[in-house]
Write a protein that holds these residues in place. Structure first.
Motif, PDB file in Angstrom:
ATOM      1  N   GLY A   1       0.859  -1.184   0.000  1.00 12.07           N
ATOM      2  CA  GLY A   1       0.000   0.000   0.000  1.00 12.07           C
ATOM      3  C   GLY A   1       0.886   1.221   0.000  1.00 12.07           C
TER       4      GLY A   1
ATOM      5  N   ALA B   1       1.127   5.416   0.257  1.00 13.36           N
ATOM      6  CA  ALA B   1       0.552   6.747   0.468  1.00 13.36           C
ATOM      7  C   ALA B   1       1.497   7.741  -0.194  1.00 13.36           C
ATOM      8  CB  ALA B   1       0.426   7.035   1.956  1.00 13.36           C
TER       9      ALA B   1
ATOM     10  N   VAL C   1      -6.076  11.560  -4.351  1.00 12.21           N
ATOM     11  CA  VAL C   1      -7.448  11.217  -3.984  1.00 12.21           C
ATOM     12  C   VAL C   1      -8.415  11.850  -4.975  1.00 12.21           C
ATOM     13  CG1 VAL C   1      -6.996  10.880  -1.531  1.00 12.21           C
ATOM     14  CG2 VAL C   1      -7.517  13.164  -2.350  1.00 12.21           C
TER      15      VAL C   1
ATOM     16  N   VAL D   1     -13.486   7.814  -0.463  1.00  8.22           N
ATOM     17  CA  VAL D   1     -12.125   7.553  -0.952  1.00  8.22           C
ATOM     18  C   VAL D   1     -11.562   6.305  -0.270  1.00  8.22           C
ATOM     19  CG1 VAL D   1      -9.726   8.386  -0.854  1.00  8.22           C
ATOM     20  CG2 VAL D   1     -11.545   9.924  -1.596  1.00  8.22           C
ATOM     21  N   LEU D   2     -11.692   6.263   1.064  1.00 11.30           N
ATOM     22  CA  LEU D   2     -11.120   5.146   1.812  1.00 11.30           C
ATOM     23  C   LEU D   2     -11.897   3.852   1.572  1.00 11.30           C
ATOM     24  CD1 LEU D   2     -10.197   6.833   5.206  1.00 11.30           C
ATOM     25  CD2 LEU D   2      -8.832   6.583   3.148  1.00 11.30           C
TER      26      LEU D   2
ATOM     27  N   HIS E   1     -10.917   2.470  -1.724  1.00 12.15           N
ATOM     28  CA  HIS E   1      -9.551   1.926  -1.636  1.00 12.15           C
ATOM     29  C   HIS E   1      -9.573   0.540  -0.980  1.00 12.15           C
ATOM     30  CE1 HIS E   1      -5.185   1.997  -1.354  1.00 12.15           C
ATOM     31  NE2 HIS E   1      -5.305   1.588  -0.110  1.00 12.15           N
TER      32      HIS E   1
ATOM     33  N   VAL F   1     -12.812   2.158   8.234  1.00 15.96           N
ATOM     34  CA  VAL F   1     -12.722   3.556   7.785  1.00 15.96           C
ATOM     35  C   VAL F   1     -13.075   4.501   8.935  1.00 15.96           C
ATOM     36  CG1 VAL F   1     -13.731   5.279   6.235  1.00 15.96           C
ATOM     37  CG2 VAL F   1     -13.176   3.019   5.357  1.00 15.96           C
TER      38      VAL F   1
ATOM     39  N   GLU G   1      -4.858  10.784   2.506  1.00 13.50           N
ATOM     40  CA  GLU G   1      -3.903   9.964   1.745  1.00 13.50           C
ATOM     41  C   GLU G   1      -3.226   8.938   2.658  1.00 13.50           C
ATOM     42  OE1 GLU G   1      -3.399   9.919  -1.449  1.00 13.50           O
ATOM     43  OE2 GLU G   1      -1.672   8.588  -1.498  1.00 13.50           O
TER      44      GLU G   1
ATOM     45  N   CYS H   1      -4.320   7.860   5.456  1.00 13.26           N
ATOM     46  CA  CYS H   1      -5.333   6.941   5.994  1.00 13.26           C
ATOM     47  C   CYS H   1      -5.624   5.776   5.047  1.00 13.26           C
ATOM     48  CB  CYS H   1      -6.628   7.694   6.298  1.00 13.26           C
ATOM     49  SG  CYS H   1      -6.545   8.603   7.849  1.00 13.26           S
ATOM     50  N   LYS H   2      -5.396   5.975   3.752  1.00 12.12           N
ATOM     51  CA  LYS H   2      -5.621   4.876   2.808  1.00 12.12           C
ATOM     52  C   LYS H   2      -4.784   3.670   3.233  1.00 12.12           C
ATOM     53  CE  LYS H   2      -4.824   6.908  -1.230  1.00 12.12           C
ATOM     54  NZ  LYS H   2      -4.837   7.387  -2.618  1.00 12.12           N
TER      55      LYS H   2
ATOM     56  N   GLN I   1      -5.869   0.227   5.121  1.00  3.93           N
ATOM     57  CA  GLN I   1      -5.617  -0.996   4.335  1.00  3.93           C
ATOM     58  C   GLN I   1      -4.818  -2.013   5.147  1.00  3.93           C
ATOM     59  OE1 GLN I   1      -3.320  -0.222   0.770  1.00  3.93           O
ATOM     60  NE2 GLN I   1      -2.978  -2.392   0.368  1.00  3.93           N
TER      61      GLN I   1
ATOM     62  N   TYR J   1      -1.528   6.216  -8.651  1.00  2.00           N
ATOM     63  CA  TYR J   1      -2.207   5.528  -7.542  1.00  2.00           C
ATOM     64  C   TYR J   1      -3.002   4.331  -8.059  1.00  2.00           C
ATOM     65  CZ  TYR J   1      -6.162   4.558  -4.475  1.00  2.00           C
ATOM     66  OH  TYR J   1      -7.133   3.920  -3.748  1.00  2.00           O
TER      67      TYR J   1
END
Lengths: 309, 268
Positions: free
Chosen positions: A77, A79, A85, A94-95, A98, A114, A143, A145-146, A150, B105
């Motif tokens: 993953g 960031a 985003v 967004v999250l 993802h 999330v 960003e 947090c993605k 994950q 991405y």
């Protein structure tokens, strides 16, 4: 384990990364430290299979990134430094999207995950706000947090605390450490010394696409040229006569960036008056003197000849 | 915050057989959902289409004396032309994503390049269909096209066209690096594919230099095939074969070939 074996990436005539070899152990936090343009992002994108190495090889958990790109992507993953985003979506969407793409979590599990990270970074109340309407700091949190949501086997953060205020930076570091404690290998690319020093188990200093040093922050500092640093601010435009310091066996190295001279030495307290006297006798105008322990910044300077600002 | 012990397993358990199609559909849904975030675009375009049909088409069909029932010809053709134009938009989306870094991405996500392009093309095609269906319904009501089978075949024609055009558009988006060159290339392609076709005027009325190319335009295949099936002439197998070939070339071969090179990360 992640292995870079003499990896290189050339863009036209520019070697963004050259002959780069490094092993990153499982559950390690590696700080990739280097100035802008050093090749940190290129290294991460090669590992993430976005860029193909033009020489050498990179493997992730024994999987070659060129031959098994899709399997490698399942482990990683990333960031990004600049938030990637969808501006028209809110943080929650967004999250959630993802996680749909990167995990096998069901709807309830995704929602829980999330909510957990958004509450932790204080974005839960703003979860529906379109990200293009958010401040730079908020977008950066989304960003990061993605990857935090994950929880990949290999988590990569490119400048994770850029745009963040001090409390948010501390929080982000804590969350990244927790990610490692849960089993992730973490790679943090940064040009912030304190981030590399406080977050990393090991630091890899990268400059001009090459690995110039790697070790724990403490060991890097401890093995660097004497252990003490004398910083002198000399008069503007004055050429500094380095040869004058060659008579002192305790002086290991001298670097100069504009009017700031850095002297790496041991027994600094004893030597300081002698150095100042020698220099002033020879007409060197000294505006200020500062003796300190070696910091990571000094290590970086000694290896690369430049400061990270 | 504390994490659960499910970490890492989530990622490893992702790539199952069914998750492959799930990821393609997720990628497609992402593009489709963008349409519903701006519903006013569909509404305004549909209104513009109605005005175009009831003012321009009626007016022009009055002038065209050599071609009886030109209004019906124009109405069906304009739906086909519209879906081709809308399908090109996905290429602009992807090019913009590349410029903004969002494509980097997306390329790190655990989906193969082939699945990625199929998902994006599918999303772009479905989006174009949703966008155009209200216009198709208006034409069907106006022209009293009521045979369900004919309508279904016509929709199939439109979908094949949309799928092929999105493949073409995506292939261009990932092939051309310069923004200016991309804009010009795609605009010219769109113009060539739509205007050098039988969407709005029959082959017999075209100047020779256009008539030479028009029979091979995918828009021609779709327009002729849709008209034949809606007017009850029967299935236009040549048109359908042409559309299938168009999809195979630009979605199947062109894009897959490009993304096979891309797999492993040649994109830079």
């Amino acid at each position: 384990m992640i292995t870079f074996n003499r990896a290189g990436k050339r863009f036209g005539t520019l070697d963004a990364v050259k002959d780069f070899s490094l092993e990153i152990q499982d559950r390690e936090i590696l700080g990739l430290l280097g100035p802008n343009g050093a090749g940190k992002t290129t290294l991460m994108l090669m590992m993430g299979t976005v860029y193909r190495p033009t020489s050498g090889a990179i493997s992730v958990d024994g999987l070659d990134v060129v031959r098994h790109p899709n399997d490698v992507r399942k482990l990683i993953g990333i960031a990004f430094q600049d938030p990637r985003v969808d501006g028209i979506l809110g943080a929650f969407d967004v999250l959630n999207w993802h996680l749909k793409m990167t995990t096998g979590l069901n709807k309830e599990e995704r929602t829980e995950r999330v909510e957990q990270v958004l509450r932790a970074v204080d974005l839960w109340d703003a979860r529906k706000k379109r990200t293009w309407l958010m401040s730079g700091g908020m977008r950066k949190k989304v960003e990061d947090c993605k990857v935090l949501a994950q929880r990949p086997k290999i988590a990569v953060f490119d400048e994770p605390t850029a745009f963040l205020d001090v409390p948010s930076r501390l929080l982000m570091w804590k969350m990244i450490r927790e990610l490692r404690e849960e089993g992730s290998t973490v790679i943090v690319a940064t040009n912030m010394m304190d981030e590399a020093e406080r977050l990393s188990d090991r630091v890899a200093i990268v400059n001009l696409g090459k690995l110039v040093a790697t070790d724990s922050p403490e060991r890097l500092k401890g093995t660097t040229k004497g252990g003490e640093v004398l910083e002198l601010i000399v008069g503007d435009g004055q050429a500094f006569p380095r040869e004058l310091l060659a008579q002192f066996s305790e002086v290991r190295d001298v670097t100069q960036v504009e009017n700031k001279v850095t002297v790496y030495l041991s027994s600094g307290r004893l030597l300081l008056p002698k150095i100042v006297e020698t220099l002033t006798n020879k007409g060197v105008k000294i505006d200020s003197v500062h003796l300190k322990e070696v910091a990571l910044e000094d290590v970086f300077l000694s290896y690369t000849g430049q400061r990270l600002e | 915050m504390s994490f659960s012990a499910t970490q890492v397993k989530d990622s490893n358990s992702l790539p199952g057989g069914d998750s492959t199609s799930r990821l393609v559909l997720q990628m497609a849904r992402r593009d489709i959902s963008t349409l519903f975030r701006t519903p006013w675009i569909i509404i305004s375009r549909s209104l513009a289409f109605i005005v175009q049909l009831f003012v321009f088409a009626y007016l022009i069909s009055g002038f065209v004396v050599k071609f009886p029932n030109y209004f019906e010809y124009y109405a069906v053709g304009s739906v086909v032309g519209t879906i081709a134009s809308i399908s090109f938009i996905i290429g602009y989306d992807i090019f913009e994503e590349a410029e903004e870094g969002l494509l980097d991405y997306l390329l790190t996500l655990p989906i193969s390049r082939r699945q990625f392009i199929i998902g994006r093309a599918l999303g772009g095609a479905v989006r174009a269909m949703i966008y155009t269906i209200p216009m198709f319904v208006i034409v069907a009501v106006l022209e009293k096209f009521s045979n369900p089978l004919s309508l279904a075949f016509a929709v199939f024609d439109l979908f094949l066209l949309a799928f092929g055009v999105t493949g073409l558009s995506i292939t261009m988006a990932v092939s051309v690096r310069s923004a200016n060159r991309f804009d010009v290339t795609l605009a010219l392609l769109e113009l060539a594919v739509s205007r050098a076709s039988t969407a709005l005027y029959p082959l017999a009325f075209m100047p020779g230099y256009v008539a030479a190319f028009a029979p091979y335009s995918p828009v021609t295949f779709a327009a002729d095939s849709a008209r034949d099936v809606l007017e009850g002439t029967g299935l236009n197998l040549l048109g359908i074969a042409g559309l299938l070939a168009f999809v195979a070339i630009f979605l199947g071969l062109g894009a897959t070939f490009y993304f096979r090179r891309l797999e492993g990360g040649v994109y830079a």
